[in-house]
Write a protein that holds these residues in place. Structure first.
Motif, PDB file in Angstrom:
ATOM      1  N   ILE A  93     121.413  62.910  22.196  1.00  0.00           N
ATOM      2  CA  ILE A  93     120.904  62.377  20.922  1.00  0.00           C
ATOM      3  C   ILE A  93     119.778  61.379  21.187  1.00  0.00           C
ATOM      4  N   GLY A  94     118.736  61.456  20.376  1.00  0.00           N
ATOM      5  CA  GLY A  94     117.672  60.455  20.401  1.00  0.00           C
ATOM      6  C   GLY A  94     117.740  59.655  19.107  1.00  0.00           C
ATOM      7  N   ALA A  95     117.822  58.321  19.244  1.00  0.00           N
ATOM      8  CA  ALA A  95     117.745  57.442  18.054  1.00  0.00           C
ATOM      9  C   ALA A  95     116.289  57.005  17.984  1.00  0.00           C
ATOM     10  N   VAL A  96     115.538  57.578  17.044  1.00  0.00           N
ATOM     11  CA  VAL A  96     114.081  57.385  17.030  1.00  0.00           C
ATOM     12  C   VAL A  96     113.733  56.064  16.355  1.00  0.00           C
ATOM     13  N   ALA A  97     113.211  55.127  17.170  1.00  0.00           N
ATOM     14  CA  ALA A  97     112.918  53.783  16.649  1.00  0.00           C
ATOM     15  C   ALA A  97     111.454  53.644  16.244  1.00  0.00           C
ATOM     16  N   THR A  98     110.587  54.403  16.885  1.00  0.00           N
ATOM     17  CA  THR A  98     109.144  54.293  16.569  1.00  0.00           C
ATOM     18  C   THR A  98     108.507  55.684  16.587  1.00  0.00           C
ATOM     19  N   LEU A  99     107.301  55.760  16.007  1.00  0.00           N
ATOM     20  CA  LEU A  99     106.572  57.035  15.946  1.00  0.00           C
ATOM     21  C   LEU A  99     105.096  56.704  16.134  1.00  0.00           C
ATOM     22  N   GLN A 100     104.400  57.465  16.970  1.00  0.00           N
ATOM     23  CA  GLN A 100     103.044  57.065  17.387  1.00  0.00           C
ATOM     24  C   GLN A 100     102.000  57.308  16.301  1.00  0.00           C
ATOM     25  N   GLY A 101     100.855  56.672  16.464  1.00  0.00           N
ATOM     26  CA  GLY A 101      99.733  56.811  15.519  1.00  0.00           C
ATOM     27  C   GLY A 101      99.045  58.160  15.709  1.00  0.00           C
ATOM     28  N   ILE A 102      98.473  58.673  14.625  1.00  0.00           N
ATOM     29  CA  ILE A 102      97.856  60.016  14.637  1.00  0.00           C
ATOM     30  C   ILE A 102      96.464  59.935  14.015  1.00  0.00           C
ATOM     31  N   SER A 103      95.494  60.552  14.697  1.00  0.00           N
ATOM     32  CA  SER A 103      94.125  60.612  14.161  1.00  0.00           C
ATOM     33  C   SER A 103      93.646  62.060  14.223  1.00  0.00           C
ATOM     34  N   THR A 136      88.486  70.842  15.857  1.00  0.00           N
ATOM     35  CA  THR A 136      89.342  69.729  15.403  1.00  0.00           C
ATOM     36  C   THR A 136      89.718  68.865  16.609  1.00  0.00           C
ATOM     37  N   VAL A 137      89.903  67.576  16.330  1.00  0.00           N
ATOM     38  CA  VAL A 137      90.349  66.639  17.369  1.00  0.00           C
ATOM     39  C   VAL A 137      91.621  65.963  16.891  1.00  0.00           C
ATOM     40  N   ASP A 138      92.692  66.058  17.696  1.00  0.00           N
ATOM     41  CA  ASP A 138      93.971  65.410  17.389  1.00  0.00           C
ATOM     42  C   ASP A 138      94.182  64.351  18.480  1.00  0.00           C
ATOM     43  N   LEU A 139      94.054  63.070  18.094  1.00  0.00           N
ATOM     44  CA  LEU A 139      94.244  61.954  19.034  1.00  0.00           C
ATOM     45  C   LEU A 139      95.507  61.201  18.631  1.00  0.00           C
ATOM     46  N   ARG A 140      96.343  60.825  19.610  1.00  0.00           N
ATOM     47  CA  ARG A 140      97.561  60.076  19.260  1.00  0.00           C
ATOM     48  C   ARG A 140      97.837  59.013  20.319  1.00  0.00           C
ATOM     49  N   ASP A 141      98.426  57.897  19.837  1.00  0.00           N
ATOM     50  CA  ASP A 141      98.797  56.824  20.754  1.00  0.00           C
ATOM     51  C   ASP A 141      99.806  55.933  20.043  1.00  0.00           C
ATOM     52  N   PRO A 142     100.828  55.461  20.749  1.00  0.00           N
ATOM     53  CA  PRO A 142     101.811  54.585  20.094  1.00  0.00           C
ATOM     54  C   PRO A 142     101.236  53.217  19.722  1.00  0.00           C
ATOM     55  N   ASP A 143     100.055  52.887  20.326  1.00  0.00           N
ATOM     56  CA  ASP A 143      99.473  51.566  20.078  1.00  0.00           C
ATOM     57  C   ASP A 143      98.232  51.696  19.192  1.00  0.00           C
ATOM     58  N   GLU A 144      98.232  51.022  18.080  1.00  0.00           N
ATOM     59  CA  GLU A 144      97.146  51.156  17.092  1.00  0.00           C
ATOM     60  C   GLU A 144      95.802  50.732  17.681  1.00  0.00           C
ATOM     61  N   ALA A 145      95.791  49.615  18.396  1.00  0.00           N
ATOM     62  CA  ALA A 145      94.513  49.116  18.932  1.00  0.00           C
ATOM     63  C   ALA A 145      93.935  50.124  19.920  1.00  0.00           C
ATOM     64  N   ARG A 146      94.812  50.716  20.736  1.00  0.00           N
ATOM     65  CA  ARG A 146      94.326  51.693  21.715  1.00  0.00           C
ATOM     66  C   ARG A 146      93.830  52.950  21.024  1.00  0.00           C
ATOM     67  N   GLN A 204      92.458  53.100  18.125  1.00  0.00           N
ATOM     68  CA  GLN A 204      91.119  52.779  17.601  1.00  0.00           C
ATOM     69  C   GLN A 204      90.079  52.824  18.722  1.00  0.00           C
ATOM     70  N   GLU A 205      90.476  52.338  19.908  1.00  0.00           N
ATOM     71  CA  GLU A 205      89.556  52.387  21.055  1.00  0.00           C
ATOM     72  C   GLU A 205      89.188  53.835  21.389  1.00  0.00           C
ATOM     73  N   GLU A 206      90.168  54.710  21.361  1.00  0.00           N
ATOM     74  CA  GLU A 206      89.909  56.132  21.680  1.00  0.00           C
ATOM     75  C   GLU A 206      88.979  56.742  20.642  1.00  0.00           C
ATOM     76  N   GLU A 207      89.198  56.396  19.382  1.00  0.00           N
ATOM     77  CA  GLU A 207      88.323  56.929  18.312  1.00  0.00           C
ATOM     78  C   GLU A 207      86.898  56.418  18.511  1.00  0.00           C
ATOM     79  N   ALA A 208      86.790  55.143  18.888  1.00  0.00           N
ATOM     80  CA  ALA A 208      85.445  54.553  19.076  1.00  0.00           C
ATOM     81  C   ALA A 208      84.762  55.191  20.291  1.00  0.00           C
TER      82      ALA A 208
END
Ligand code: HGY
Ligand code: MN
Ligand code: MN
Ligand code: MN
Length: 411
Positions: free
Chosen positions: A205-215, A285-295, A297-301
């Motif tokens: 079982i996985g107890a999902v506590a967080t979900l990463q950002g999606i762009s 299409t580009v699908d970028l994801r990271d659990p950290d919002e600041a990072r 944004q860095e990838e998008e930039a």
């Protein structure tokens, strides 16, 4: 103490039956939002909801709800479970359907077990979670959470040019209820992990506590069509070469970084798409994801900066359209702890984790306490017909769902 037992044969049978609804001429499972295949899946789900004695409601964006109007106040906010039954192209049978059919099974098992909840129970199937035909993904739950107007959602144009609202009308799932009409007391989504962690580390079982950002972005590169044989390499404005440079830029950057950033180019089209014509246009299409919002944004930039430079070096014009952008999400701590306690009580190995995939729960978390229960994906495979989860794990996940819902519905 649970007042009901998951009927394994019924749940697994329904998963397999629904898994055969919407197969195309090549035998691939393709149930895209608003399609005839989607309708067939929805019709079957509605029949099962009625068989379980639930009230079936559909809202204007086509979200479906089976409601057990039990409890002290049948109009009170329900404990809600759910996920989606639309699929990607050439999908597996577990993604989304495990959560919808698992939730339906939990309600049916509790009814049959004589459970007397203090509040209603509901199971939801949200429209267009996958976003393959209509962007953004998680659309039905996003509208439910107020993140997108129902008018804009209904007006969205599919990859095939069809308008979602017209498609929902055509398949008979443009419902009357206003999105958000059923505000959950709490929301729980059972889902296959779609990744390698639980299996590799030996957890059930996985107890999902967080979900990463999606762009999600769509990039269009315009060069100049020209003759493949007569045009010197130095005089070309080749949209195809420029697009290929973006693919390697994103992949090399994500691989070189020792961060969890992931980058995917899932769709690409060249025009005029002829063997002896230098591509004048490349759309991808580009699908970028990271659990950290600041990072993230860095990838998008970094991508934006690279595209800028590419315009000069390749002599092309590049435009970018944003298709979806969701920040990382933290789920409700109390629900996560309840999942862990239920797993411990059942002697199931459970670990807290983040979700790499997007889910409806991340949208519902904007308007109600929400959390997710993961069960292992064999080989970490998903969005692929080889997607598979052992029956015992599906039943274990549904049993944890039943335990947590029993507690929440007794509040
Ligand atoms: O893209 C996702 O993560 C989800 O499957 N829609
Ligand atoms: Mn899913
Ligand atoms: Mn999916
Ligand atoms: Mn999902």
């Amino acid at each position: 103490m649970s007042v009901g037992v998951v009927n394994a044969a019924r749940l697994l049978g329904r998963l397999r039956t629904l898994g055969d609804v919407g197969r195309d001429g090549q035998g691939r499972l393709v149930r895209l939002a608003g399609s005839d295949a989607d309708k067939a899946g929805r019709d079957l789900l509605a029949a099962w909801m009625r068989e379980a004695g639930l009230e079936v409601a559909v809202d204007r964006i086509g979200n479906m709800f089976g409601v057990w109007r039990a409890g002290v106040d049948p109009k009170a906010p329900p404990v809600m479970m759910g996920s989606h039954i639309d699929t990607v192209i050439d999908a597996g049978i577990y993604d989304g359907c495990t959560g919808v059919l698992g939730g339906l099974e939990v309600i049916q098992a509790l009814k049959e077990g004589g459970f007397a909840p203090r509040r209603p129970l509901a199971v939801a199937a949200f429209t267009n979670e996958e976003g393959v035909r209509y962007a953004p993904d998680m659309m039905g739950s996003l509208v439910t959470a107020g993140g997108l107007s129902v008018e804009d959602a209904l007006a969205s144009v599919g990859t095939d040019g069809a308008i979602l609202g017209a498609e929902l009308e055509r398949i008979g799932y443009a419902g009357a209820e206003e999105p958000g009409f059923l505000k959950p007391h709490a929301y729980l989504e059972l889902h296959v992990e779609q990744g390698p962690v639980l299996e590799r580390e030996g957890f059930s079982i996985g107890a999902v506590a967080t979900l990463q950002g999606i762009s999600w972005q769509r990039v269009t590169i315009v060069g100049e069509a020209n003759h493949a044989g007569t045009t010197p390499m130095s005089l070309r404005r080749d949209a195809g070469v420029a697009a290929a440079r973006v693919v390697t830029f994103l992949s090399d950057r994500a691989r070189a970084s020792n961060t969890p950033t992931v980058a995917t180019i899932g769709c690409m089209r060249f025009e005029p798409d002829a063997i002896n014509v230098i591509p004048s246009r490349a759309t991808f299409t580009v699908d970028l994801r990271d659990p950290d919002e600041a990072r993230l944004q860095e990838e998008e930039a970094a991508l934006a900066g690279y595209l800028d430079k590419l315009q000069d070096s390749e002599g092309v014009a590049i435009s970018v359209e944003r298709l979806a952008r969701f920040q990382p999400v933290t789920f409700d701590y109390r629900l996560v702890a309840m999942i862990e306690t239920a797993a411990r009580t059942r002697g199931l190995a459970c670990r807290r984790m983040t979700s790499g995939a997007g889910h409806d729960a991340q949208m519902i978390a904007r308007v109600a306490p929400a959390a997710m229960i993961f069960v292992p994906s064999l080989g970490g495979i998903s969005h692929n017909p080889r997607e598979n989860t052992p029956d015992a794990d599906i039943i274990a996940g549904a049993s944890i769902l039943l335990d947590v819902v029993t507690s929440l519905a007794s509040e």
